[in-house]
Design an enzyme around this catalytic site. Structure first.
Site, mmCIF file in Angstrom:
data_model
loop_
_atom_site.group_PDB
_atom_site.id
_atom_site.type_symbol
_atom_site.label_atom_id
_atom_site.label_comp_id
_atom_site.label_asym_id
_atom_site.label_seq_id
_atom_site.Cartn_x
_atom_site.Cartn_y
_atom_site.Cartn_z
ATOM 1 N N ASP A 138 51.612 47.146 43.495
ATOM 2 C CA ASP A 138 51.521 47.067 41.881
ATOM 3 C C ASP A 138 50.281 47.974 42.106
ATOM 4 O O ASP A 138 49.704 48.725 40.919
ATOM 5 C CB ASP A 138 51.788 45.905 41.405
ATOM 6 C CG ASP A 138 51.301 44.285 42.142
ATOM 7 O OD1 ASP A 138 50.442 44.670 42.993
ATOM 8 O OD2 ASP A 138 51.340 44.040 41.441
ATOM 9 N N HIS A 139 49.247 47.885 43.441
ATOM 10 C CA HIS A 139 48.238 47.692 43.585
ATOM 11 C C HIS A 139 47.099 46.774 44.708
ATOM 12 O O HIS A 139 47.621 46.361 45.122
ATOM 13 C CB HIS A 139 46.537 46.796 42.206
ATOM 14 C CG HIS A 139 47.303 45.361 42.013
ATOM 15 N ND1 HIS A 139 46.627 44.372 42.868
ATOM 16 C CD2 HIS A 139 47.216 45.139 41.296
ATOM 17 C CE1 HIS A 139 46.936 43.440 42.445
ATOM 18 N NE2 HIS A 139 47.941 43.631 41.472
ATOM 19 N N SER B 78 47.695 43.844 37.988
ATOM 20 C CA SER B 78 49.608 43.571 37.951
ATOM 21 C C SER B 78 50.335 43.955 35.940
ATOM 22 O O SER B 78 51.309 44.386 36.618
ATOM 23 C CB SER B 78 49.912 42.011 37.843
ATOM 24 O OG SER B 78 49.515 41.519 39.412
ATOM 25 N N ARG C 144 44.918 40.510 28.031
ATOM 26 C CA ARG C 144 45.907 41.099 28.831
ATOM 27 C C ARG C 144 46.673 39.102 28.031
ATOM 28 O O ARG C 144 46.211 38.584 28.705
ATOM 29 C CB ARG C 144 45.570 40.572 30.530
ATOM 30 C CG ARG C 144 46.515 40.527 31.371
ATOM 31 C CD ARG C 144 46.198 41.119 32.589
ATOM 32 N NE ARG C 144 47.140 40.080 33.300
ATOM 33 C CZ ARG C 144 47.284 41.459 34.673
ATOM 34 N NH1 ARG C 144 46.595 41.765 35.173
ATOM 35 N NH2 ARG C 144 48.230 39.719 36.060
ATOM 36 N N HIS D 106 43.430 36.830 46.751
ATOM 37 C CA HIS D 106 42.476 36.715 45.423
ATOM 38 C C HIS D 106 41.272 35.133 45.933
ATOM 39 O O HIS D 106 40.250 34.753 44.999
ATOM 40 C CB HIS D 106 42.879 36.313 44.272
ATOM 41 C CG HIS D 106 42.965 37.404 43.448
ATOM 42 N ND1 HIS D 106 42.307 38.669 43.363
ATOM 43 C CD2 HIS D 106 44.661 37.632 42.809
ATOM 44 C CE1 HIS D 106 42.919 39.136 41.609
ATOM 45 N NE2 HIS D 106 43.896 38.387 42.370
ATOM 46 N N LYS E 89 54.472 35.159 39.944
ATOM 47 C CA LYS E 89 54.680 36.507 39.775
ATOM 48 C C LYS E 89 55.766 36.870 39.172
ATOM 49 O O LYS E 89 56.577 37.468 39.035
ATOM 50 C CB LYS E 89 54.318 36.542 40.918
ATOM 51 C CG LYS E 89 52.886 36.765 41.912
ATOM 52 C CD LYS E 89 52.362 37.853 41.522
ATOM 53 C CE LYS E 89 50.898 37.772 41.688
ATOM 54 N NZ LYS E 89 49.756 38.686 41.134
ATOM 55 N N ASP F 86 37.857 38.442 39.420
ATOM 56 C CA ASP F 86 37.980 39.718 39.459
ATOM 57 C C ASP F 86 36.707 40.737 39.753
ATOM 58 O O ASP F 86 37.202 42.264 39.560
ATOM 59 C CB ASP F 86 38.529 39.902 38.124
ATOM 60 C CG ASP F 86 39.946 39.604 37.565
ATOM 61 O OD1 ASP F 86 41.698 40.019 38.306
ATOM 62 O OD2 ASP F 86 40.621 39.355 36.610
ATOM 63 N N HIS G 215 41.280 43.099 43.172
ATOM 64 C CA HIS G 215 41.866 43.619 43.568
ATOM 65 C C HIS G 215 41.010 45.196 43.939
ATOM 66 O O HIS G 215 40.056 45.145 43.888
ATOM 67 C CB HIS G 215 42.562 45.040 42.237
ATOM 68 C CG HIS G 215 43.507 43.566 41.900
ATOM 69 N ND1 HIS G 215 44.028 43.061 40.793
ATOM 70 C CD2 HIS G 215 43.875 42.126 42.554
ATOM 71 C CE1 HIS G 215 45.075 42.443 40.497
ATOM 72 N NE2 HIS G 215 45.051 42.445 41.811
ATOM 73 N N ASP H 188 53.009 42.322 46.477
ATOM 74 C CA ASP H 188 51.755 42.198 44.844
ATOM 75 C C ASP H 188 50.668 42.334 45.731
ATOM 76 O O ASP H 188 50.186 41.808 46.808
ATOM 77 C CB ASP H 188 51.684 40.907 44.000
ATOM 78 C CG ASP H 188 51.319 41.125 42.685
ATOM 79 O OD1 ASP H 188 50.022 41.233 42.685
ATOM 80 O OD2 ASP H 188 51.923 41.503 41.648
ATOM 81 N N ASP I 25 48.101 39.640 47.338
ATOM 82 C CA ASP I 25 47.407 39.069 46.275
ATOM 83 C C ASP I 25 46.845 37.813 46.142
ATOM 84 O O ASP I 25 45.595 37.643 45.415
ATOM 85 C CB ASP I 25 48.134 39.650 44.795
ATOM 86 C CG ASP I 25 47.568 39.439 44.017
ATOM 87 O OD1 ASP I 25 46.546 40.888 43.565
ATOM 88 O OD2 ASP I 25 47.523 39.122 42.801
HETATM 89 O O1 LIG Z 1 45.240 37.056 36.720
HETATM 90 C C1 LIG Z 1 44.833 37.093 37.534
HETATM 91 O O2 LIG Z 1 45.488 36.743 38.742
HETATM 92 C C2 LIG Z 1 43.500 37.980 38.147
HETATM 93 O O3 LIG Z 1 42.452 38.404 37.375
HETATM 94 C C3 LIG Z 1 44.532 40.224 38.801
HETATM 95 O O4 LIG Z 1 45.564 39.535 39.763
HETATM 96 P P1 LIG Z 1 46.930 40.183 39.095
HETATM 97 O O5 LIG Z 1 46.504 41.880 37.944
HETATM 98 O O6 LIG Z 1 47.844 40.263 40.891
HETATM 99 O O7 LIG Z 1 47.806 39.012 38.461
HETATM 100 MN MN LIG Z 2 49.276 42.251 41.302
HETATM 101 MN MN LIG Z 3 45.982 39.482 41.130
#
Ligand SMILES: O=C(O)[C@H](O)COP(=O)(O)O
Ligand SMILES: [Mn+2]
Ligand SMILES: [Mn+2]
Length: 567
Positions: free
Chosen positions: A477-478, A87, A292, A440, A367, A177, A507, A34, A436
């Site tokens: 994934d990114h 993600s 989301r 963050h 995750k 973000d 990201h 991730d 990831d």
């Molecule tokens: O929800 C989060 O932690 C971030 O806004 C995005 O991170 P993720 O897409 O890797 O979950």
């Molecule tokens: Mn991710």
């Molecule tokens: Mn993330």
């Protein structure tokens, strides 16, 4: 390019044809790192700085079996190529093998056409406008991952034009973000909009708030206390921190040197007589305006479920509640929503289950839903419980992830190793979260430690694949940890007058690597060279091939070619 989907009446068999050159029966290990993108070497590229011998060997060892793929923008169904990957869209694309217009885009279209106000969800909440308050709860930023402030602005305007007379916004500050500290500007923007609505006779105010990681936006039931803190502020109007305005709240709370946008404590806004301006009460309407799913599902359950034992709600108001989208297609949660979610169907998980492939999926809590729920097209549960096993390792709770940057990477990898060695599974799929989750936090030292742990985890899995003669697919994934600093247009880190840089917590737009290999991979199998623009959605067909099947025709094309190897 959007995938060609079978038309009405076209036959869509579930049975997959056997692959002409690749056999069945090899264990396929699928590793999603991730937040692991590819960027030039640089001191702020934590993946480059970290000791990552396993991933380095994949890159250097077999160039015909390592490549980059797109993980952002239109390649994953986001509105524009300026949208970083995330993600949800990343795992959707990886698992579904097709590119769907995602929530962000669907909401844009519904707002632009005005169709959002004609739908069942809006008509449902509209019934409260005459006598009740409309509450809007969600993430306040322009990150475009969970929500977008311009969509909130349009919704505020549209709702008031369609009859809402009293509106209360419950904000969650971001800093994850988007840059830390940007919450102040977003609150100012929203306060301006609400003032304009007040001039038009709509009683519109911010009623409560808090930092997204500490208030409301937990996911996968990691820590219900996060949702409870939000509930106390949004529904009950009760928090230790009380302010006359949200702007003052955010500024004052940020005065604490340890404070940041992601973790601001909950607060409520009081009126002149000292009463909270907007608790949620019987007869009100509530919209959660994030598109989301993962970080809204828990609040949706608290708002919608009559039977609920995750925390003491104290009061369960009789409200009309709608999500911006329906967040869980399997649970049909929430039952009312403003915009229909992407109908992600015929995912690789479902195809493989219907073709007898036994799958094990694992990650740690934060995750876990990524390699199950998102992978399967925002669907919780198994396709076939006799063939699938999903296992979750509990994540640390109550601490930011830079405190324990190794997270549960090794534990997840050991579970995967055991599943590979057990002989009970054909596909073993994991998400390794460190790059990831630690990325963050904006803490570079910790992110470097996290990336090293992720690399160690990959080694454990590749060793097990080696032992059973299997095949591996390692991808991401990114991007995130490969670029940890705010840069100017030319790419140079921006420094303030004291020479300090600002960490980039979000990201990125970078591509991600994919590597295939293992003793079970046919010697002639390499990456094709005719797909320079391939992205995450091309991975599903690739994985289906590695299980010995041809991919469905409507999937994005496979990344691999198999040349016959002469004896
Ligand atoms: O929800 C989060 O932690 C971030 O806004 C995005 O991170 P993720 O897409 O890797 O979950
Ligand atoms: Mn991710
Ligand atoms: Mn993330």
């Amino acid at each position: 390019m959007m995938a060609r989907r079978p038309g009405a009446g076209e036959e869509r068999p579930w049975k997959l044809a056997e692959h002409a050159r690749l056999g069945k029966g090899k264990v396929v290990g699928v590793v999603v790192l991730d937040g692991w993108g590819e960027a030039p070497p640089d001191p702020f590229n934590c993946i480059h700085v970290a000791d990552t011998p396993t991933l380095d060997a994949l890159k250097k060892g077999a160039p015909e079996r390592w490549r980059l793929i797109k993980a952002h923008g239109t390649a994953v169904g986001l509105p524009t190529d300026d949208d970083m990957g995330n993600s949800e869209v990343g795992h959707n694309a990886l698992g579904a093998g097709q590119i769907y217009a995602q929530g962000a885009k669907l909401v844009d279209l519904a707002l632009a056409s005005g169709k959002i106000y004609e739908g069942e969800g809006f008509k449902y909440i509209q019934q409260s406008f005459e006598t009740g308050t409309l509450h809007l709860i969600g993430l306040l930023s322009d990150g475009g991952v969970h929500s977008r402030i311009d969509q909130l602005q349009l919704l505020l305007k549209g709702a008031s034009e369609h009859g809402a007379k009293r509106i209360r916004v419950h904000i969650l500050t971001d800093g994850r973000d988007v840059l830390d500290g940007s919450s102040v500007t977003f609150v100012e923007t929203l306060e301006n909009d609400l003032a304009k609505l007040r001039e038009k006779g709509v009683d519109a105010r911010i009623a409560s708030g808090g930092g997204r990681m500490y208030v409301t936006m937990d996911r996968y039931e990691n820590d219900w206390q996060v949702v409870k803190r939000g509930w106390d502020a949004q529904v009950l109007g009760e928090t230790p921190h009380k302010f006359p305005s949200a702007l003052e709240a955010v500024k004052k709370l940020r005065d604490d040197p340890k404070a940041n946008d992601q973790y601001l404590p909950p607060f409520v806004v009081l009126d002149e007589s000292g009463k909270p301006v907007g608790p949620i009460v019987d007869g009100d309407a509530v919209v959660t305006f994030n598109f989301r799913a993962d970080r809204m599902v828990m609040l949706a359950k608290a708002l919608e479920y009559e039977d609920f034992d995750k925390f003491d709600r104290v009061r369960f108001p009789r409200i009309r509640y709608a999500g911006m989208l329906q967040y869980d297609g399997e649970l049909k949660l929430p039952s009312h929503y403003l915009v229909a979610p992407p109908e992600i169907e015929r995912t690789s998980g479902e195809y493989l289950a219907r073709n007898g492939v036994r799958t094990y999926a694992c990650s740690e809590t934060v995750k876990f839903g990524h390699v199950t729920f998102f992978w399967n097209g925002n669907r919780s549960g198994y396709f076939n419980p006799n063939l699938e096993r999903y296992e979750e390792i509990p994540s640390d709770t109550g601490i930011p992830f830079n405190v324990q940057p190794r997270m549960k990477a090794v534990e997840v990898a050991e579970k995967a190793r055991d599943a590979i060695l057990s002989g009970k599974f054909d596909q073993v799929r994991v998400n390794i979260p460190n790059a990831d989750m630690v990325g963050h936090t904006g803490d570079l030292e910790a992110t470097i430690v996290g990336c090293k742990a992720a690399d160690e985890a990959v080694k454990i899995i590749l060793d097990a694949i080696e032992q059973v003669g299997g095949i591996f697919v390692v991808t991401a994934d990114h991007g995130n940890a490969e670029d940890m600093v705010k840069r100017d247009k030319s790419g140079k880190p921006i420094r303030d007058k004291d020479g300090n840089v600002q960490p980039l917590t979000s990201h990125t737009l970078n591509p991600v690597p994919i590597a295939i290999g293992g003793p079970g991979l046919a010697p002639g199998a390499t990456f094709r060279e005719d797909l320079p623009d391939a992205g995450l959605a091309n991975v599903a067909a690739t994985v289906i091939n590695l299980h010995g099947f041809e991919a469905p025709h409507h999937y994005e094309p496979t990344l691999i070619q198999v040349s016959p190897v002469p004896f």
